[in-house]
Motif scaffolding. Structure first.
Motif, mmCIF file in Angstrom:
data_model
loop_
_atom_site.group_PDB
_atom_site.id
_atom_site.type_symbol
_atom_site.label_atom_id
_atom_site.label_comp_id
_atom_site.label_asym_id
_atom_site.label_seq_id
_atom_site.Cartn_x
_atom_site.Cartn_y
_atom_site.Cartn_z
ATOM 1 N N TRP A 46 47.798 47.550 60.819
ATOM 2 C CA TRP A 46 47.277 46.497 61.599
ATOM 3 C C TRP A 46 45.983 46.025 61.505
ATOM 4 O O TRP A 46 45.406 45.021 62.060
ATOM 5 N N GLU A 47 45.137 46.775 60.558
ATOM 6 C CA GLU A 47 43.729 46.199 60.092
ATOM 7 C C GLU A 47 44.108 45.020 59.326
ATOM 8 O O GLU A 47 43.675 44.058 59.244
ATOM 9 N N TYR A 48 44.929 45.418 58.162
ATOM 10 C CA TYR A 48 45.052 44.257 57.085
ATOM 11 C C TYR A 48 46.383 43.375 57.267
ATOM 12 O O TYR A 48 46.666 42.543 56.579
ATOM 13 N N LEU A 49 46.981 43.795 58.481
ATOM 14 C CA LEU A 49 48.173 43.248 58.855
ATOM 15 C C LEU A 49 49.426 42.956 57.766
ATOM 16 O O LEU A 49 49.482 41.829 57.282
ATOM 17 N N GLN A 50 49.492 44.070 57.111
ATOM 18 C CA GLN A 50 50.631 44.137 56.001
ATOM 19 C C GLN A 50 51.406 45.299 56.291
ATOM 20 O O GLN A 50 50.929 46.457 56.656
ATOM 21 N N LYS A 79 52.562 34.320 50.524
ATOM 22 C CA LYS A 79 53.164 35.557 50.128
ATOM 23 C C LYS A 79 54.301 36.129 50.923
ATOM 24 O O LYS A 79 53.778 35.975 52.271
ATOM 25 N N VAL A 80 55.178 36.837 50.556
ATOM 26 C CA VAL A 80 56.278 37.199 51.817
ATOM 27 C C VAL A 80 56.542 38.782 51.418
ATOM 28 O O VAL A 80 56.797 39.141 50.181
ATOM 29 N N GLU A 81 56.182 39.661 52.316
ATOM 30 C CA GLU A 81 56.645 41.073 52.021
ATOM 31 C C GLU A 81 57.576 41.357 53.011
ATOM 32 O O GLU A 81 57.787 40.806 54.249
ATOM 33 N N LYS A 82 58.836 41.682 52.480
ATOM 34 C CA LYS A 82 59.904 42.080 53.330
ATOM 35 C C LYS A 82 60.005 43.583 53.486
ATOM 36 O O LYS A 82 60.136 44.718 52.450
ATOM 37 N N PHE A 83 60.734 43.897 54.713
ATOM 38 C CA PHE A 83 61.283 45.347 54.737
ATOM 39 C C PHE A 83 62.676 45.043 55.075
ATOM 40 O O PHE A 83 63.100 44.539 56.222
ATOM 41 N N GLU A 84 63.578 45.325 54.024
ATOM 42 C CA GLU A 84 65.081 45.052 54.181
ATOM 43 C C GLU A 84 65.871 46.352 54.190
ATOM 44 O O GLU A 84 65.911 47.055 53.278
ATOM 45 N N PRO A 85 66.544 46.418 55.346
ATOM 46 C CA PRO A 85 67.457 47.893 55.118
ATOM 47 C C PRO A 85 68.676 47.574 54.572
ATOM 48 O O PRO A 85 68.894 46.533 53.829
ATOM 49 N N SER A 115 59.893 40.676 58.006
ATOM 50 C CA SER A 115 58.976 40.223 56.885
ATOM 51 C C SER A 115 57.785 39.969 57.625
ATOM 52 O O SER A 115 57.603 39.395 58.487
ATOM 53 N N VAL A 116 56.617 39.781 56.568
ATOM 54 C CA VAL A 116 55.400 39.317 56.883
ATOM 55 C C VAL A 116 55.176 38.236 55.917
ATOM 56 O O VAL A 116 55.183 38.436 54.794
ATOM 57 N N THR A 117 54.831 36.986 56.277
ATOM 58 C CA THR A 117 54.369 35.875 55.290
ATOM 59 C C THR A 117 52.909 35.644 55.804
ATOM 60 O O THR A 117 52.224 35.604 56.879
ATOM 61 N N SER A 118 52.187 35.371 54.736
ATOM 62 C CA SER A 118 50.953 35.190 54.486
ATOM 63 C C SER A 118 50.584 33.958 53.969
ATOM 64 O O SER A 118 50.903 33.691 52.709
ATOM 65 N N LEU A 119 50.368 32.913 54.608
ATOM 66 C CA LEU A 119 50.171 31.524 54.272
ATOM 67 C C LEU A 119 48.643 31.133 54.154
ATOM 68 O O LEU A 119 47.924 31.058 55.122
#
Ligand code: PAN
Ligand code: ZN
Length: 186
Positions: free
Chosen positions: A12-16, A54-60, A70-74
């Protein structure tokens, strides 16, 4: 059985995501035909190939009904007068999506064949995106915009359909006096 690989930790601090299953970046060279001002694109590319998001995904596992998180950082910035945005896509299959904005100030563009709509999308915004709309986020602030998306593993991405329709005709640009943004329609 509940598998350990089905859990990720969210910082939650770095939101990733701490244990993404996939990470990718989209650079200006991947997105050059989507900006209005081609000469500005080329000028920037002469200097550097900027990362736009950048897109970070958590895909089951790909099991019917499962959800991707997923988290997108624009990044903030402009190409010419046009603010950075995500490419935008339809879903191939009839699945909706939820976007939750964690940080930053942006706009959410939705389109179908005949209409386009613009919504405020900033820290705290939660948007339910119906399955029949293509969706794009624009960063109109001066800091990173971060959002979570949650969607079905079978949603699929259809970028081509947007291109075939001529792309998003709503363009979000810096206003002439550089105070705030302006919506232009092509
Ligand atoms: C999002 C997007 C992500 C990047 O996770 O895939 O924000 O945008 P583009 O895919 O349009 O480049 C989503 O909408 N998934 O369905
Ligand atoms: Zn989507």
């Amino acid at each position: 059985m509940i598998l350990e690989k089905d859990f990720s930790f969210f910082d939650w601090e770095y939101l990733q995501l701490e244990k993404p299953t996939d990470i990718y970046v989209k650079k200006l060279s991947d997105m050059k035909e989507h900006f209005i001002d081609n000469s500005s694109v080329l000028k920037i590319l002469d200097f550097a190939d900027l990362v736009l998001y950048k897109v970070e995904k958590f895909e089951p596992e790909k099991r019917k009904g499962n959800l991707i998180f997923s988290v997108t950082s624009l990044y903030p910035g402009t190409v010419g007068r046009e603010y950075f945005f995500t490419q935008g896509h339809y879903h191939q299959n009839d699945f909706a999506e939820i976007y939750i904005c964690l940080k930053g100030k942006g706009l959410l563009l939705l389109k179908d064949k005949n209409n386009e709509q613009v919504y405020n999308f900033e820290k705290g915004s939660i948007s339910h995106i119906n399955s029949n709309f293509a969706h794009r986020v624009v960063n109109i602030g001066d800091e990173m915009l971060k959002f979570i998306s949650v969607y079905n593993v079978d949603a699929g991405f259809d970028y081509e359909k947007v291109i075939k329709e001529g792309g998003f005709s709503t363009k979000i640009v810096k206003s002439e006096n550089s105070k705030g943004y302006k919506i232009e329609t092509l």
